[in-house]
Design an enzyme around this catalytic site. Sequence first.
Site, PDB file in Angstrom:
ATOM      1  N   ILE A 195     -19.472  34.208 -23.529  1.00 38.96           N
ATOM      2  CA  ILE A 195     -20.689  33.547 -23.677  1.00 38.96           C
ATOM      3  C   ILE A 195     -19.647  32.891 -25.052  1.00 38.96           C
ATOM      4  CG2 ILE A 195     -22.556  32.484 -24.334  1.00 38.96           C
ATOM      5  CD1 ILE A 195     -24.019  35.564 -23.548  1.00 38.96           C
ATOM      6  N   HIS A 196     -19.190  31.630 -25.606  1.00 39.12           N
ATOM      7  CA  HIS A 196     -18.475  31.579 -26.848  1.00 39.12           C
ATOM      8  C   HIS A 196     -19.021  30.680 -27.221  1.00 39.12           C
ATOM      9  CE1 HIS A 196     -15.575  30.298 -24.370  1.00 39.12           C
ATOM     10  NE2 HIS A 196     -14.992  29.767 -25.414  1.00 39.12           N
TER      11      HIS A 196
END
Length: 364
Positions: free
Chosen positions: A208-209
């Site tokens: 997740i970024h």
Amino acid sequence: MIKIVTVVGARPQFIKASVVSKAFENCTEIREITVHTGQHYDQNMSQIFFDQMEIKKPDYNLGINSGSHGSMTGKMLSAIEEVLLNEKPDYVLVYGDTNSTLAGALAAKKQNIKVIHVEAGLRSFNNNMPEEINRILTDRISDLLFYPTDTAAKNLKSEGFPYPETKMVLSGDVMFDATLFYSQKSNDVSTILSDHNLLNTPYVLCTIHRSENTDSKERLDSIVKAINKINDEIKVVLPIHPRTKKQIQSFGIHLNLNPIDPVGYFDMIQLLSKCKLVMTDSGGLQKEAYFFQKPCLTLRDETEWTELVDKGYNILCGASKSRIIENAHQIMGSLPDFEKGIYGNGQAAQIIRNEILSTVENHA
């Protein structure tokens, strides 16, 4: 001798460029100069990175890695212009959809230098994404468009391509070339599976970024709750971006697993090769999941890789806890049969090199 200035700005672009640069190195008619804008400062991009990837150090490092999108793009445009005035290339080659991509293309066209765009025609159809604007504008001013899939060709044609003085070429995907080239090498240099006791443990790989997820407490909380639930049933391996970790802490969100530090390309290849499922908001990782024939849940509301959704290999879940959990159960319970060849046959770099040589000969 054809002189090409290649502009890159992020680690994935170096990986893409590595296989094309290798094709250029085997060709006496091409000389390549590499410019690293510095857009994504990455401490992993040390000499070890370049040695392991067998990539030469950039000829220019502009060191531009902070500021707003407009500020960074403007600084890059000015700095790349100086390089081009000094080098006087025949072509500028850019990859993908970063600010570096657009800056390189604009700097070239301002000096009437032809632009080559690799990964042309990708569209998420979300103009709120800076990457989408970069893709569209770069395609529009490029002279030679290497598109990876039939879907990308349809996107370009729907926008009126090919325009006069432009050429579209189906190349396949250079990241597939890189995956094939570096997979064996990753077996030799990566110890991540043994380091984290994953050799005989089923697991889900998650990343997740994207700011659309990490900047929203509601979205991030919903995604993490889904991860927690899935982790109760099967181990979730989460290489966590520093900013994502900071946001989880600042929002007071509970994560019931111990994430691992960010990983390099070889480690990621190893994690992909053995996982049961990929959950990600990364554009590149969605595609790499397919290369390793792994099902993928995309933690976004749209994707550039629509052909993977159409085939059932990728499911768009957004940030919905219920959709993530439900689809994780569904896709792991009934794995799809993966069709090969969607992104070419691993010869994209050679196609790109040969087409450049052919284009130059035809205009000689």
